[in-house]
Design an enzyme around this catalytic site. Structure first.
Site, PDB file in Angstrom:
ATOM      1  CB  ALA A  33      -0.926  -0.007   1.210  1.00  0.00           C
ATOM      2  CG  ASP A  36       0.243  -0.042  -4.767  1.00  0.00           C
ATOM      3  OD1 ASP A  36       1.167  -0.354  -5.547  1.00  0.00           O
ATOM      4  OD2 ASP A  36      -0.626  -0.838  -4.382  1.00  0.00           O
ATOM      5  CE  LYS A 112      -1.956  -7.181  -9.847  1.00  0.00           C
ATOM      6  NZ  LYS A 112      -0.983  -7.676  -8.859  1.00  0.00           N
ATOM      7  NE  ARG A 133       6.637  -8.905 -14.107  1.00  0.00           N
ATOM      8  CZ  ARG A 133       5.788  -8.084 -13.513  1.00  0.00           C
ATOM      9  NH1 ARG A 133       4.599  -7.867 -14.048  1.00  0.00           N
ATOM     10  NH2 ARG A 133       6.091  -7.511 -12.369  1.00  0.00           N
TER      11      ARG A 133
END
Length: 656
Positions: A33, A36, A112, A133
Site C-alpha cells: 500500500a 503504491d 489478481k 518475468r
C-alpha cells in the site's frame, strides 16, 4: 506530493531501491500500500511534467532485474506489467477510454493473485523452459524448480510452440505452515505469501522448492500460432491442456457488472485459498486488444483494479494483557490508529511473549500490521531500520492483570492459575456456548459480558437459572429476543457427551479428544492418568490436564452433568448425519440470505457437510441467496446442484 525535479529524482532512486528489495531480494522494506502511494505520486508528477521523465523511472519499466543466481533467458514475447486503478472513478475513466472507441467491447475479470509471474515455454508438447518475468524482456531460468510444482504439466496435448504464462503462488494454509516451521527452527520468517513463493521458486537447491507446495495458476499466453478470437477462448484452451482453472472468472459488458464482481471478490477474499490483491480486467476481443496496443510499460487493454490495503505500518504505543479461559495471557499491542481496508485499527495481537522475543518486537517499534477479516489484526514483524533508541523491551507480566494472582511462566506461555479469575470465567462461558461445544444460539460474547456486568451469572450452572426478567435487564433485549435465548439455553440440555466434555474447556482437550473420551462413558473424567494414557492419541500433557482439571472442579462437573444429563453417546446425532442428504457433501454458500451464512454453515456442518468458500468440480451443492455473483455461473458450469434458501429450508425441515 513531489514538488520539484530534485524530489522527483530522489523518489525514483527510493522506489528503485524498494523494487530491488521486493522483486530480487524477496525482502520488502515497505508494504504494498505504501509503495503504491509513493508510485502514484511519482506518476502524477510525470503526467504534469512529461518532458522530464527519466528512463530509469519505475513507470518506464517492469519491476525486476535479473540477478546473478540464475542464468538469464529472453522471453519470445515481452511480458508486460499492468497499470493499476484504485477506485470507481479511475476504473470508470479507464473503461470510458475503451468503450468510447469500441462500444461492443466486453471484459474478462479474474482474481489478481499475489504471487510471482512465470513464463512456461512448450515445444513439441514438452516443457522446455520456465522463466521468471524479470524485466519483461528477460528473466531468470528456473526450469528445474518449476518442474517440481505439482500442477505444472511436463507435457501437453499441443505440438506447436507456445508460451503459457501464470502466477506461482503458495496457499495461505501452506504459507502459515511454512512460517511455523521457520519460527520453530529460529529462521527468519517470510513477510507474506508472495515473498515465500518468490523465495521458494528461486532456490538454488530444487529439493527445497519441491517441499514448498507451490502452485501455478495460468492467466494468459505469450508467443503462439493459434487463431483465438477472444481472451476467454484462450484461457479455456489453457485449461483444456491440463492446467488449473482460474476461480471467479467472469465475462462482463459494463461498469456495473465489473463493480459487482469486484465486490464479490472482496467479500470472498478471506475465504479464498490464496492471497489476492485485486481483480484483473482484460478486454476480451483480441482484435480490439491489438488495436489498443501498449504504453512504454503496460497494455492499454488491461488493468489491475486493486483492493483496499490489508497491510500497513504503524507504531506500538503500549501493550495490554488479556486472559483466556485456560488462564493463558495474550499480549495485545496498542497502536497508533491506522486505517486498513476501511477499518480503523488501534490494536493487534502479539500472540505470546515467546513470539515477541523471537521476533524481537519492542515498545515504540514501527511494525508491519495485517488485518484478516474480522479477526483481530496481527503484527508480522518490526521495522528495525526505523529504530532511534527510544525503543525498549516488552517485559513479561508477573501478576494477572485482572485478579492480581501470581502468574506461572512457562517456556512459551504465561498463565493465571486462579480458577475464579473473572476473566477466565467469562472466557470459559464464551467457549461453553460456542458452536463446537453446546452451540447455544444467541449467547455470544457481548451477551455474556452483559450477564457478567449485571452479576447475573458467574459460571455455566447460572445460565440455567436465568429468568425472562433477568434478560430483560440487558441492552437491546425485548420479550421475543429474551424468550428465544431462554429457549436456546433449554435446548442445550441433554447434549451428546462429547459436546459437554468439550464445553468444559479443559486445556489440550479439543473436539477430537472429547469424542474419544465420550466413548468411555459418563464417568470418563474420573479415570487416572495411566488410564488416559492408554487411550489412542493421548499423551502425558493431555492426561495430566484431565486429571488436574477434574481434581480442581469435581463438584462443579458433577453438578453440571446432573443438571444437563448428557447422552451417553451421540448416536442420535450420528444417525441424523448418516440419513442426511448433506452428509459428507461439499457445500458452498453465496449471496444474501435471510440468516447469517455462518448460521446455515453450522446447521449443515452438524448434518455432516463440509463447508467450502469456493466452487469447483468437487462441490456437491451451492446454496444461492440473492445476488449470488459469479459462483452461480461457476456452479452451473461444473454441473453443481443449486438450492435457493427456500429449498434448503425445506430439506432441513424434512430432517427434523
Amino acid at each position: 506530493m513531489i514538488k520539484s525535479q530534485k524530489e522527483y529524482l530522489e523518489r525514483i532512486a527510493y522506489l528503485n531501491t524498494l523494487s530491488h528489495h521486493y522483486y530480487n531480494l524477496d525482502e520488502p522494506i515497505v508494504s504494498d500500500a505504501i509503495y503504491d502511494e509513493l508510485y502514484q505520486e511519482l506518476k502524477a508528477y510525470e503526467e504534469k511534467n512529461p518532458n522530464g521523465i527519466q528512463a530509469n523511472s519505475p513507470t518506464q519499466k517492469v519491476g525486476a532485474t535479473t540477478t546473478n543466481s540464475f542464468n538469464k533467458n529472453p522471453h519470445l514475447m515481452r511480458m508486460w506489467s499492468l497499470d493499476d486503478v484504485f477506485n470507481q472513478s479511475e476504473l470508470q475513466a479507464w473503461l470510458q477510454r475503451i468503450l468510447k472507441a469500441y462500444p461492443s467491447a466486453s471484459f474478462v475479470c479474474s482474481p489478481k493473485l499475489d504471487g510471482v509471474s512465470l513464463n512456461l515455454l512448450y515445444q513439441h508438447g514438452k516443457l522446455v523452459k520456465a522463466t521468471t518475468r524479470g524485466n519483461g524482456l528477460e528473466g531468470e531460468l528456473v526450469s528445474a524448480n518449476a518442474k517440481h510444482i505439482a500442477n505444472i504439466p511436463h507435457a501437453i496435448a499441443y505440438n506447436g510452440e507456445i508460451e503459457i504464462r501464470g502466477e506461482v503462488i503458495i496457499s495461505k494454509k501452506d504459507f502459515d505452515a511454512l512460517n511455523q516451521e521457520r519460527l520453530n527452527a529460529n529462521e527468519p520468517l517470510f513477510a507474506n505469501p508472495r515473498n515465500a513463493a518468490s523465495g521458494s521458486l528461486r532456490q538454488l537447491d530444487s529439493e527445497i522448492t519441491k517441499k514448498r507446495k507451490l502452485q501455478f495458476i495460468p492467466w494468459g499466453v505469450g508467443k503462439h500460432s493459434l487463431n483465438f478470437l477472444s481472451f476467454k477462448e484462450c484461457l479455456d484452451f489453457i485449461v483444456s491442456l491440463g492446467f488449473s482453472a482460474i476461480q471467479y472468472l467472469s465475462l462482463n459488458k459494463n461498469h456495473q457488472e465489473i463493480e459487482d464482481n469486484y465486490h464479490t471478490l472482496i467479500r470472498e477474499r478471506e475465504g479464498f485459498f490464496a492471497l489476492l490483491d485485486g481483480m484483473v480486467i482484460v478486454v476480451n476481443e483480441l482484435n480490439i486488444q491489438k488495436e489498443l496496443g501498449y504504453t512504454q510499460k503496460s497494455p492499454k487493454f488491461a488493468c489491475a483494479y486493486k483492493f483496499p490495503a490489508l497491510e500497513k505500518h504503524t507504531k506500538i504505543v503500549g501493550v495490554i494483557n488479556q486472559v483466556g479461559r485456560s488462564g493463558a495471557i495474550t499480549p495485545v499491542a496498542l497502536l497508533e490508529p491506522v486505517e486498513i481496508a476501511g477499518a480503523m485499527i488501534n490494536r493487534a495481537t502479539l500472540h505470546n511473549y515467546s513470539e515477541i522475543e523471537k521476533k524481537n518486537i519492542m515498545l515504540s517499534d514501527r511494525v508491519v500490521v495485517i488485518r484478516s477479516g474480522d479477526v483481530i489484526p496481527k503484527i508480522i514483524k518490526p521495522l528495525e531500520s526505523y529504530r532511534d533508541g527510544s525503543q525498549h523491551k516488552i517485559e513479561r507480566p508477573k501478576v494477572c492483570p485482572i485478579c492480581s494472582h501470581e502468574l506461572l511462566c512457562e517456556e512459551i506461555f504465561t498463565y493465571c492459575q486462579n480458577l475464579n479469575c473473572p476473566a477466565r470465567l467469562k472466557e470459559s462461558l464464551i467457549h461453553f456456548a460456542s458452536k463446537d461445544a453446546l452451540n447455544i444460539q444467541g449467547l455470544g460474547d457481548k451477551v455474556i459480558e452483559q450477564l457478567f456486568e449485571e452479576k447475573l451469572i458467574f459460571n455455566a450452572l447460572d445460565l440455567y437459572a436465568l429468568k425472562l426478567e433477568d434478560l430483560m435487564r440487558l441492552d437491546k433485549f425485548k420479550i421475543k429476543k429474551a424468550q428465544n435465548l431462554l429457549d436456546a439455553i433449554l435446548k442445550s440440555k441433554n447434549p451428546p457427551l462429547w459436546r459437554l466434555i468439550n464445553a468444559l474447556g479443559i486445556e489440550h482437550i479439543g473436539k477430537g479428544a472429547s469424542k474419544t473420551l465420550a466413548k468411555y462413558g459418563l464417568n470418563v473424567l474420573e479415570k487416572s492418568e495411566a488410564e488416559f494414557l492408554e487411550m489412542e492419541g493421548f499423551g502425558v500433557e493431555m492426561a495430566r490436564s484431565l486429571v488436574n482439571f477434574y481434581a480442581s472442579n469435581q463438584e462443579f462437573i458433577r453438578s453440571l452433568f446432573e443438571l444437563l444429563n448428557p447422552k451417553n453417546s451421540d448416536m442420535a446425532e450420528e444417525k441424523q448425519k448418516s440419513s442426511s442428504v448433506f452428509n459428507n457433501k461439499t457445500i458452498v454458500l453465496t449471496g444474501t440470505l435471510s440468516k447469517p451464512r455462518q448460521e446455515y454453515a453450522q446447521m449443515l456442518e452438524n448434518l455432516g457437510a463440509k463447508i467450502s468458500s469456493s466452487v469447483s468440480a468437487k462441490t456437491d451443492f451451492l446454496i444461492a441467496g440473492e445476488n449470488p455473483g459469479s459462483k452461480l455461473a461457476l456452479a452451473q458450469k461444473h454441473g453443481v446442484s443449486v438450492l435457493n434458501e427456500e429449498e434448503l429450508l425445506k430439506r432441513l425441515k424434512e430432517l427434523d
